[in-house]
Write an enzyme that holds these catalytic residues in place. Structure first.
Site, PDB file in Angstrom:
ATOM      1  N   ALA A 141       0.858  -1.187   0.000  1.00  0.00           N
ATOM      2  CA  ALA A 141       0.000   0.000   0.000  1.00  0.00           C
ATOM      3  C   ALA A 141       0.890   1.231   0.000  1.00  0.00           C
ATOM      4  CB  ALA A 141      -0.910   0.009   1.221  1.00  0.00           C
ATOM      5  N   ASP A 195      -9.436   9.660  12.636  1.00  0.00           N
ATOM      6  CA  ASP A 195      -9.435   9.348  11.203  1.00  0.00           C
ATOM      7  C   ASP A 195     -10.159   8.016  10.965  1.00  0.00           C
ATOM      8  OD1 ASP A 195      -8.900   9.592   8.505  1.00  0.00           O
ATOM      9  OD2 ASP A 195      -6.899   8.717   8.635  1.00  0.00           O
ATOM     10  N   LYS A 200       5.804   0.312   8.059  1.00  0.00           N
ATOM     11  CA  LYS A 200       5.423   1.583   7.430  1.00  0.00           C
ATOM     12  C   LYS A 200       6.639   2.494   7.347  1.00  0.00           C
ATOM     13  CE  LYS A 200       2.225   4.388   9.311  1.00  0.00           C
ATOM     14  NZ  LYS A 200       0.881   4.988   9.552  1.00  0.00           N
ATOM     15  N   SER A 226       0.090   9.186   0.650  1.00  0.00           N
ATOM     16  CA  SER A 226       0.808  10.439   0.424  1.00  0.00           C
ATOM     17  C   SER A 226       1.955  10.643   1.402  1.00  0.00           C
ATOM     18  CB  SER A 226      -0.169  11.615   0.520  1.00  0.00           C
ATOM     19  OG  SER A 226      -0.813  11.614   1.778  1.00  0.00           O
TER      20      SER A 226
END
Length: 661
Positions: free
Chosen positions: A157, A316, A184, A160
């Site tokens: 994945a 979020d 990540k 931005s």
């Protein structure tokens, strides 16, 4: 002074890792070439869109060309789509800003909000060798193979701000099994990219605010940007995300073990690299499993716990962050963006709900000051009738449980254009979360109502939270502005609390509708996994209220029975002498007065006993609860209090009747 100049130069030679607009301005103000290059890029990319807006303005305000409502709506849809496409091209700061604006009905039209909610954070990935080098630099290793047994050659994945790889750690878990993790990695130079855009947007916001002071009174662009940017900066620090994840997991562990939060690895995490457990599953929004409704309800309770209990909530909550695991649990991901509210806001929300139940709009206006919708010191008189109308429409057709939060938020947003009223950022985030949960649930259940699912948790908080403000909110919910218990509301709250306990611990009940139904994720947790709230929790929280009501009810029942006895013996007109000097009434009737309030108390007792008998038939479980040591102890403590309260009532009434006409 030379040392001070060098220190100033050092300050302006590096970007802050925590949002600081002054330091960002210092950094970019001495780099005019880079700044002008970015401004040129932004101007080129946005030129066509801005030209279209100017053309619309000239057409409407200068040339006064007539345009139909349908044409105006089509034009607005077109401009909103162009804005979304433009923000995507402008880069990560603008994508994130657009996503933040998409939940602000007080700033954007409904059409623009809908369009910006489609903003996609997916962008092309950057080179994996660059990502591997970032991992090595951040963790102080020579090769990714030093800590990973394997890692995917390409990201699974890309967004931005960073991209994600799947890997297996070289270390094994306690059972000797491989540990699958998500890695990540932040994009190179993302801090520079983001801060230059924040500096430009903030400068434009200052200019617009100075040029249009009336607009600034309603919407302070710079203040809103600073508030958002401070949270956005936290997303750039993966150590913060790790801390958020661990704090969130700890807050859910005791009461909601059905919520799965990925384990994080401190030793493999830095500001630009985050290693956490890889969770298998499918997006909840795309799942066709039969327990999706149950998991949505669990998500509602999870979010309410964040808002009303911990005050630390996921800011979020988009559909991609909620996963249904293969064993039917609800996993929540991505804790980079979190928000926090203080106790004043938490209890203010509970108080507002209790006032809403009684349609006490005057109290709600003051609640809105507490909740930061209205600035302190504002004249509330003009706002009261407007809010009353909004809530009358929201409550029409079913009371508080019929409220549609999306419509209510839109109606409240309209008030911001005419009155000193704003939508606080935290409330916009709440509306977004509710919208996400509702959107998922309505696919499988068109009759889903968020308030129906929220009420059990609210009842739990009202009945078990020992804070003074919760006690007052409960008392107001049950009594309103009067002193007579509305037993129907008490039964309603007890039923909701019973549903909450069954929802969290279906092993203890029959399941039923909602989260307690068969097939839900909780069933996989085993007996006792969910928190059990004993009857004592309610009795302890309501002790003073129970003592008052029991004393008043015993008093009413005694006088009612005495009146019936006197009536049967024909002594209604009999009197007894009062042998005290100075009394106003030397004789009092044997038959006591039975008031309307006494009849209400007896009627309340009848209804409550009927409810308790119906829901708790006498059996081993009921006996076990009644013989619970905590319950027996509370009962032993309450008997003297009831006796004292009863004697006080009788004494006070006797004095009133003897010494007053």
């Amino acid at each position: 002074s030379g040392g001070g100049a060098m220190a100033a130069a050092d300050e302006s030679d590096s970007l802050p890792l925590v949002y600081d607009p002054e330091k960002i301005a210092d950094y970019w103000s001495i780099r005019p070439t880079s700044l002008l290059t970015r401004i040129s890029q932004l101007t080129t990319l946005s030129g066509a869109f801005l030209s279209g807006l100017v053309g619309d303005l000239l057409n409407d305000e200068v040339w006064k060309n007539p345009i139909s409502a349908q044409e105006r709506e089509q034009r607005e849809v077109k401009r909103a789509a162009q804005l979304r496409q433009l923000l995507t091209r402008l880069g990560p700061a603008y994508i994130k800003l657009g996503q933040a604006l998409s939940i602000r009905p007080d700033l954007l039209s409904p059409v623009a909000m809908v369009e910006l909610q489609k903003l996609c954070d997916k962008v092309p990935s950057f080179d994996s060798q660059v990502a591997y080098q970032v991992i090595c630099d951040e963790l102080g290793i020579r090769s990714v193979n030093d800590i990973f047994e394997d890692i995917t050659p390409e990201p699974v994945a890309a967004a931005s701000l960073g991209q994600v790889y799947i890997a297996h750690l070289k270390e094994r878990d306690a059972g000797g099994n491989k540990v699958k993790v998500a890695v990540k990695v932040q994009r190179p130079f993302v801090l520079e990219t983001v801060t230059v855009d924040l500096f430009i947007v903030r400068s434009v916001g200052k200019f617009v605010g100075n040029l249009f002071p009336n607009l600034k009174k309603r919407v302070d662009i710079v203040a809103l940007l600073d508030e958002w940017a401070a949270r956005f900066f936290e997303e750039l620090d993966y150590i913060k995300e790790l801390e958020h994840t661990q704090r969130f997991a700890a807050s859910m562990e005791k009461e909601l073990p059905q919520i799965l939060v990925p384990k994080t690895y401190d030793q493999y995490t830095s500001r630009r690299v985050l290693v956490s457990e890889w969770i298998e599953g499918e997006k909840l929004a795309q799942s066709t499993a039969s327990d999706v409704g149950d998991l949505v309800n669990l998500g509602v309770i999870c979010y309410l716990k964040q808002l009303l209990d911990t005050g630390f909530f996921h800011a979020d909550p988009h559909p991609g962050n909620m996963i249904r695991t293969p064993d039917g649990r609800l996993a929540i991901l991505d804790f980079g963006l979190m928000a926090e509210i203080d106790n004043n806001i938490k209890y203010g929300m509970v108080e507002a709900i209790s006032h809403l139940i009684h349609r006490d709009y005057e109290a709600i206006v003051y609640d809105f000051v507490t909740l930061e919708f209205i600035p302190p010191g504002t004249n509330l008189s003009p706002i009261l009738p407007v809010l009353s109308n909004v809530f009358d429409q929201a409550l029409e057709g079913g009371g508080a449980k019929s409220i549609n939060f999306q419509d209510l938020a839109g109606d409240l947003a309209q008030i911001t254009f005419d009155y000193p009223f704003r939508i606080p950022p935290y409330f916009a985030l709440i509306i977004r979360a509710i919208g996400v949960l509702e959107g998922i649930a309505l696919v499988g259940d068109p009759d889903f109502a968020i308030v129906d699912e929220a009420y059990p948790y609210l009842s739990k908080m009202l009945l078990t939270d020992k804070s003074e403000r919760s006690r007052e909110a409960l008392r107001y919910t049950l009594y309103g502005n009067g002193d007579t218990l509305q037993v129907e509301r008490l039964i309603d709250i007890l039923q909701a609390f019973d549903a909450y306990r069954e929802n969290l611990n279906p092993e203890a009940g029959t399941g039923g509708a909602g989260m307690g139904g068969a097939g839900g994720g909780r069933g996989n947790q085993g007996p006792g996994a969910a928190m059990s709230l004993p009857t004592a929790a309610i009795i302890g929280g309501l002790e003073d209220m129970i003592v008052d009501e029991v004393a008043a009810t015993i008093d009413a029942l005694t006088r009612q029975q005495l009146w019936l006895l006197v009536e049967r013996t024909g002594l209604q007109r009999a009197f007894v002498p009062v042998l005290f000097p100075g009394v106003v009434r030397p004789f009092l009737p044997i038959a006591p007065r039975v008031t309307d309030k006494d009849r209400i108390l007896v009627d309340n007792l009848t209804k409550l006993v009927a409810y308790l008998v119906e829901t708790n038939p006498l059996g081993p479980e009921t006996v076990r609860q009644l013989l619970d040591p905590t319950v027996l102890q509370l009962g032993a403590q309450s008997v003297p209090k009831v006796t004292t309260r009863l004697l006080n009532r009788i004494t006070a009434r006797t004095i009133r009747e003897v010494f007053t006409l």
